[in-house]
Design an enzyme around this catalytic site. Structure first.
Site, PDB file in Angstrom:
ATOM      1  N   ARG A  71       0.844  -1.195   0.000  1.00  0.00           N
ATOM      2  CA  ARG A  71       0.000   0.000   0.000  1.00  0.00           C
ATOM      3  C   ARG A  71       0.880   1.246   0.000  1.00  0.00           C
ATOM      4  NH1 ARG A  71      -1.899   0.870   4.358  1.00  0.00           N
ATOM      5  NH2 ARG A  71      -1.156  -0.907   5.543  1.00  0.00           N
ATOM      6  N   TYR A 199      -1.380  -3.737  -7.100  1.00  0.00           N
ATOM      7  CA  TYR A 199      -1.104  -4.564  -5.933  1.00  0.00           C
ATOM      8  C   TYR A 199      -2.105  -4.428  -4.795  1.00  0.00           C
ATOM      9  CZ  TYR A 199       1.287  -7.014  -2.230  1.00  0.00           C
ATOM     10  OH  TYR A 199       1.581  -7.899  -1.245  1.00  0.00           O
ATOM     11  N   LYS A 208      -9.542  -2.567   1.656  1.00  0.00           N
ATOM     12  CA  LYS A 208      -9.311  -1.375   2.476  1.00  0.00           C
ATOM     13  C   LYS A 208     -10.099  -0.166   1.966  1.00  0.00           C
ATOM     14  CE  LYS A 208      -7.052  -3.860   5.118  1.00  0.00           C
ATOM     15  NZ  LYS A 208      -5.722  -4.128   5.523  1.00  0.00           N
ATOM     16  N   HIS A 228     -10.628  -2.557  11.457  1.00  0.00           N
ATOM     17  CA  HIS A 228      -9.499  -3.376  10.988  1.00  0.00           C
ATOM     18  C   HIS A 228      -9.238  -4.467  12.031  1.00  0.00           C
ATOM     19  CE1 HIS A 228      -5.037  -3.322   9.410  1.00  0.00           C
ATOM     20  NE2 HIS A 228      -5.752  -4.243   8.805  1.00  0.00           N
ATOM     21  N   SER A 250      -1.305  -3.409  10.450  1.00  0.00           N
ATOM     22  CA  SER A 250      -0.926  -4.308   9.369  1.00  0.00           C
ATOM     23  C   SER A 250       0.329  -5.108   9.729  1.00  0.00           C
ATOM     24  CB  SER A 250      -0.668  -3.493   8.102  1.00  0.00           C
ATOM     25  OG  SER A 250      -1.823  -2.736   7.798  1.00  0.00           O
ATOM     26  N   CYS A 252       0.827  -7.270  12.021  1.00  0.00           N
ATOM     27  CA  CYS A 252       1.089  -7.376  13.463  1.00  0.00           C
ATOM     28  C   CYS A 252       0.341  -8.531  14.115  1.00  0.00           C
ATOM     29  CB  CYS A 252       0.748  -6.067  14.159  1.00  0.00           C
ATOM     30  SG  CYS A 252       1.910  -4.751  13.751  1.00  0.00           S
ATOM     31  N   ASP A 279      -9.161  -9.923   9.072  1.00  0.00           N
ATOM     32  CA  ASP A 279      -8.665  -8.568   8.751  1.00  0.00           C
ATOM     33  C   ASP A 279      -9.697  -7.467   8.990  1.00  0.00           C
ATOM     34  OD1 ASP A 279      -6.341  -7.096   7.713  1.00  0.00           O
ATOM     35  OD2 ASP A 279      -7.582  -6.626   5.988  1.00  0.00           O
ATOM     36  N   ARG A 373       2.306 -12.183  -0.299  1.00  0.00           N
ATOM     37  CA  ARG A 373       1.037 -12.610   0.302  1.00  0.00           C
ATOM     38  C   ARG A 373       0.405 -13.778  -0.447  1.00  0.00           C
ATOM     39  NH1 ARG A 373      -1.536  -8.775   4.219  1.00  0.00           N
ATOM     40  NH2 ARG A 373       0.100  -7.250   4.598  1.00  0.00           N
TER      41      ARG A 373
HETATM   42  P1  GTP Z   1      -2.307  -7.614   7.633  1.00  0.00           P
HETATM   43  O1  GTP Z   1      -2.768  -8.692   6.735  1.00  0.00           O
HETATM   44  O2  GTP Z   1      -1.222  -6.780   7.030  1.00  0.00           O
HETATM   45  O3  GTP Z   1      -3.418  -6.741   8.151  1.00  0.00           O
HETATM   46  O4  GTP Z   1      -1.531  -8.288   8.861  1.00  0.00           O
HETATM   47  P2  GTP Z   1      -1.929  -9.218  10.093  1.00  0.00           P
HETATM   48  O5  GTP Z   1      -2.238  -8.361  11.269  1.00  0.00           O
HETATM   49  O6  GTP Z   1      -2.936 -10.233   9.697  1.00  0.00           O
HETATM   50  O7  GTP Z   1      -0.531  -9.915  10.431  1.00  0.00           O
HETATM   51  P3  GTP Z   1      -0.066 -11.454  10.396  1.00  0.00           P
HETATM   52  O8  GTP Z   1      -0.909 -12.323  11.277  1.00  0.00           O
HETATM   53  O9  GTP Z   1       0.042 -11.858   8.985  1.00  0.00           O
HETATM   54  O10 GTP Z   1       1.374 -11.362  11.067  1.00  0.00           O
HETATM   55  C1  GTP Z   1       2.426 -10.693  10.458  1.00  0.00           C
HETATM   56  C2  GTP Z   1       3.737 -11.039  11.068  1.00  0.00           C
HETATM   57  O11 GTP Z   1       3.699 -11.041  12.509  1.00  0.00           O
HETATM   58  C3  GTP Z   1       4.248 -12.416  10.662  1.00  0.00           C
HETATM   59  O12 GTP Z   1       5.586 -12.304  10.297  1.00  0.00           O
HETATM   60  C4  GTP Z   1       4.087 -13.242  11.908  1.00  0.00           C
HETATM   61  O13 GTP Z   1       5.050 -14.259  11.960  1.00  0.00           O
HETATM   62  C5  GTP Z   1       4.250 -12.242  13.036  1.00  0.00           C
HETATM   63  N1  GTP Z   1       3.466 -12.658  14.223  1.00  0.00           N
HETATM   64  C6  GTP Z   1       2.143 -12.934  14.255  1.00  0.00           C
HETATM   65  N2  GTP Z   1       1.751 -13.324  15.499  1.00  0.00           N
HETATM   66  C7  GTP Z   1       2.856 -13.282  16.274  1.00  0.00           C
HETATM   67  C8  GTP Z   1       3.101 -13.568  17.659  1.00  0.00           C
HETATM   68  O14 GTP Z   1       2.209 -13.929  18.429  1.00  0.00           O
HETATM   69  N3  GTP Z   1       4.381 -13.392  18.102  1.00  0.00           N
HETATM   70  C9  GTP Z   1       5.388 -12.987  17.268  1.00  0.00           C
HETATM   71  N4  GTP Z   1       6.606 -12.842  17.780  1.00  0.00           N
HETATM   72  N5  GTP Z   1       5.196 -12.732  15.955  1.00  0.00           N
HETATM   73  C10 GTP Z   1       3.947 -12.863  15.457  1.00  0.00           C
HETATM   74  C1  SPV Z   2      -2.863  -4.464   5.394  1.00  0.00           C
HETATM   75  O1  SPV Z   2      -1.895  -3.816   4.946  1.00  0.00           O
HETATM   76  O2  SPV Z   2      -3.401  -4.187   6.494  1.00  0.00           O
HETATM   77  C2  SPV Z   2      -3.391  -5.613   4.626  1.00  0.00           C
HETATM   78  C3  SPV Z   2      -2.867  -5.851   3.288  1.00  0.00           C
HETATM   79  O3  SPV Z   2      -4.269  -6.318   5.110  1.00  0.00           O
HETATM   80  S1  SPV Z   2      -3.539  -4.824   2.067  1.00  0.00           S
HETATM   81  O4  SPV Z   2      -4.696  -5.492   1.488  1.00  0.00           O
HETATM   82  O5  SPV Z   2      -2.511  -4.626   1.050  1.00  0.00           O
HETATM   83  O6  SPV Z   2      -3.946  -3.570   2.659  1.00  0.00           O
HETATM   84 MN    MN Z   3      -4.930  -5.584   7.150  1.00  0.00          MN
END
Ligand code: GTP
Ligand code: SPV
Ligand code: MN
Length: 591
Positions: A71, A199, A208, A228, A250, A252, A279, A373
């Site tokens: 983004r 993308y 979003k 979110h 994002s 996290c 999400d 992704r």
């Molecule tokens: P978006 O799709 O961007 O909104 O992200 P999301 O909030 O769904 O994040 P996602 O669950 O994909 O996690 C992103 C990163 O955080 C990855 O590299 C994970 O390995 C890391 N991660 C997720 N949960 C944990 C956790 O409990 N502990 C740690 N140390 N890392 C974590």
């Molecule tokens: C985020 O960035 O919070 C996502 C991926 O979930 S995107 O769809 O690119 O915004």
């Molecule tokens: Mn997201």
């Protein structure tokens, strides 16, 4: 042939055709035959690469332009009539000025290309939560991703009928020039225009652009919320399922928490988890006085790196069929995919996300892009909730905020009440990630994980949160978590992933008044013994460190929040300024 007689739809489409001048127009009907033909076409143009159909049936790899991988917050605009309604956290331009600029860019942008007309629903078609949209795009990749992420098909036109209440979305890849890239929302016109990107969140407009930026504005106008947030059901050994939503910025941890596997001992005791969404949550107050949530999407657009069978087995399982991978690495030996931390040993014969040969010795960059992704159907997820399609959603018992903080925020704490909980959400901060272009690892304020996604003035959004609490008799309890606290050596103190259920257990007990807590200046913290650590090697000292409140850091935090609130020109709701003063007072009284 047109799939609808809706005059507003037809007229708007005609105008966009006249503007963008495609050589062909295709009405997407959502049928598998049509999608399959598009996949075949994308293979011939190189837009998609077919993966091993025995190991990964229905799976494809897509490589985006190397300068178009995330983004672009700096080029994302909220164009409402008055600048003060977009607020200090959004880019703004007068709508007419932006329309003029965009019309020039879109003029003839589809010449020699095909325009695809995608009708889609966010939320189950016909549900009280559902909202409809159209995306006109010249990208097959967008069509195929939207068909996974949203409900695409003729039934959307049937549900829409003659209504003019649909989101008008226009997207053109143009020449992918980053200097002329625009992601623009016009909340007052129910309109989205994005250009010069191909993308993710820039162009899959249901996600979003609509489900957060436009929908948050609609929610404020109509009395509901677009957030979110993941949605997760936690089933305890008594068989009772309690639902939480959680807002983390994002990359996290939403996808990971949304489908976590209980640790061994918990599983033996009968704990189960049910994923509703990873999400986005649309939340409404229902007659029973509770807040109910639906996931408006039908797919996961999840971060690939770090996903493996122990960190997130369910996500990995979800990617094993009918998935589009974007910007991951390709194992040439068997046409499968790879990314960092999938396993310890990168395959010998690997192409990186740009399509160049890669091996660990010569590598200066990861093989998969950090924001690579997978787009997978929600129904692939082994723990998908029975209520995923429920038109009424699921009732929420707890709302969880969180982010990446090496220090300051403890593992978990509960807010004192709804007002205080909204305050806790408003002061969220987190280290930036690769999900957006720009520096990674910089701490920034990201209220409710909505900084890049709130379609109106952030302070009005906080007021909307306060108002929703006022009118919700059985409001969820609000918590804050931090899985990312580090020791002096820079190592995570908390194991995270499946073990996060240990914290969720405490949260849900608190939500139902089943466990005591320790009252502190920042809110209610668990007593160390109340987090179940059976089966882990976490020591009491580590736990104490995870729950320690560093008062010096919290005083710095307050100064920082004061500065942050100062940006809102006196519009921060009084209730939140009062919470800030109270927090400061409690921290001062302590010394
Ligand atoms: P978006 O799709 O961007 O909104 O992200 P999301 O909030 O769904 O994040 P996602 O669950 O994909 O996690 C992103 C990163 O955080 C990855 O590299 C994970 O390995 C890391 N991660 C997720 N949960 C944990 C956790 O409990 N502990 C740690 N140390 N890392 C974590
Ligand atoms: C985020 O960035 O919070 C996502 C991926 O979930 S995107 O769809 O690119 O915004
Ligand atoms: Mn997201």
């Amino acid at each position: 042939m047109a799939l609808t007689n809706n005059r507003a739809v037809l007229q708007w489409i005609e105008e966009q055709i006249a503007l963008t001048k495609p050589s062909q127009v295709v009405w997407i009907d959502g049928s598998e035959a049509q999608l399959e033909a598009l996949r075949a076409e994308a293979l011939t143009t190189g837009e998609l690469y077919q993966l091993n159909q025995e190991k990964l049936p229905g799976c494809y790899l897509h490589r985006s332009d190397p300068h178009d991988v995330a983004r672009v917050e700096g080029r994302t605009f909220i164009c409402c009539d008055k600048q003060e309604n977009a607020g200090p956290t959004n880019n703004w331009m007068p709508p007419q000025e932006m329309y003029t600029k965009l019309r020039k860019l879109f003029d003839g942008a589809m010449a020699g290309r095909t325009m695809y007309i995608i009708p889609y629903s966010m939320g189950p078609v016909g549900s009280p939560f559902a909202k409809y949209g159209l995306e006109l795009t010249d990208s097959i990749y967008v069509v195929l991703n939207m068909a996974i992420m949203t409900r695409v098909g003729k039934e959307v036109y049937d549900a829409l009928g003659d209504s003019e209440d649909f989101v008008k979305g226009l997207h053109a890849k143009a020449d992918l020039n980053p200097e002329e890239r625009y992601i623009v929302q016009f909340p007052e016109d129910n309109a989205i225009m994005s250009i010069n990107s191909g993308y993710g969140g820039n162009v899959l407009q249901g996600k979003k652009c609509f489900a957060l930026r436009i929908a948050s504005y609609q929610g404020q106008q109509e009395g509901w919320m677009a957030e979110h947030m993941l949605i997760l059901g936690v089933q305890n050994p008594a068989g009772e399922v309690r639902y939480v939503t959680a807002a983390f910025p994002s990359a996290c941890g939403k996808t990971n928490l949304a489908m976590l596997i209980p640790p061994e001992g918990y599983e033996k005791d009968g704990w189960k988890t049910w994923c509703v969404g990873d999400d986005i949550a649309w939340i409404r107050l229902r007659e029973d006085g509770r807040l109910w949530a639906v996931n408006p999407e039908t797919g996961f657009f999840g971060v690939a790196p770090g996903t493996n069978s122990s960190s997130n087995y369910n996500a990995l399982a979800s990617t094993q069929k009918n998935t589009i991978f974007t910007n991951v690495a390709l194992n040439l030996d068997d046409d499968t995919v790879w990314w960092e931390k999938m396993d310890k040993n990168p395959p010998k014969n690997l192409l990186d996300w740009k399509g160049n040969p890669w091996n660990p010795e010569m590598a200066t960059e990861p093989a998969a892009h950090p924001n690579s992704r997978f787009t997978s159907p929600v129904k692939n997820c082994p723990c998908i909730s029975d209520h995923f399609e429920d038109p009424q959603g699921v009732p929420i018992s707890a709302i969880i905020f969180g982010g990446r903080r090496a220090k300051t925020a403890p593992l978990v704490y509960q807010s004192r009440n709804w007002h205080h909980g909204v305050f806790v959400g408003s002061i969220m901060a987190s280290e930036t990630t690769a999900a957006a272009t720009g520096a990674v690892g910089v701490v920034r304020r990201d209220p409710m994980a909505m900084l890049p996604f709130c379609g109106y003035h952030m302070a009005d959004y906080w007021q909307h949160w306060l108002d929703m609490g006022e009118k919700t008799p059985r409001a969820p309890k609000i918590f804050n978590v931090n899985w990312f606290r580090m020791n002096e050596k820079g190592e995570f103190l908390w194991p995270g992933f499946g073990d996060n259920l240990r914290v969720l257990e405490w949260i849900l007990k608190r939500a139902f008044d089943e466990v005591d807590a320790c009252e502190t200046e920042i809110g209610y913290l668990p007593f160390v013994d109340d987090i179940n650590l059976t089966g882990t090697d976490i020591t009491t000292e580590t736990m104490e460190e995870l729950l320690r409140i560093d008062r010096e850091l919290w005083r710095e935090e307050i100064a920082n929040v004061q500065e942050f609130y100062g940006k809102f020109n006196g519009k921060v709701p009084g209730a939140l300024r009062e919470e800030l003063r109270e927090l400061e007072r409690r921290l001062t009284d302590h010394t």
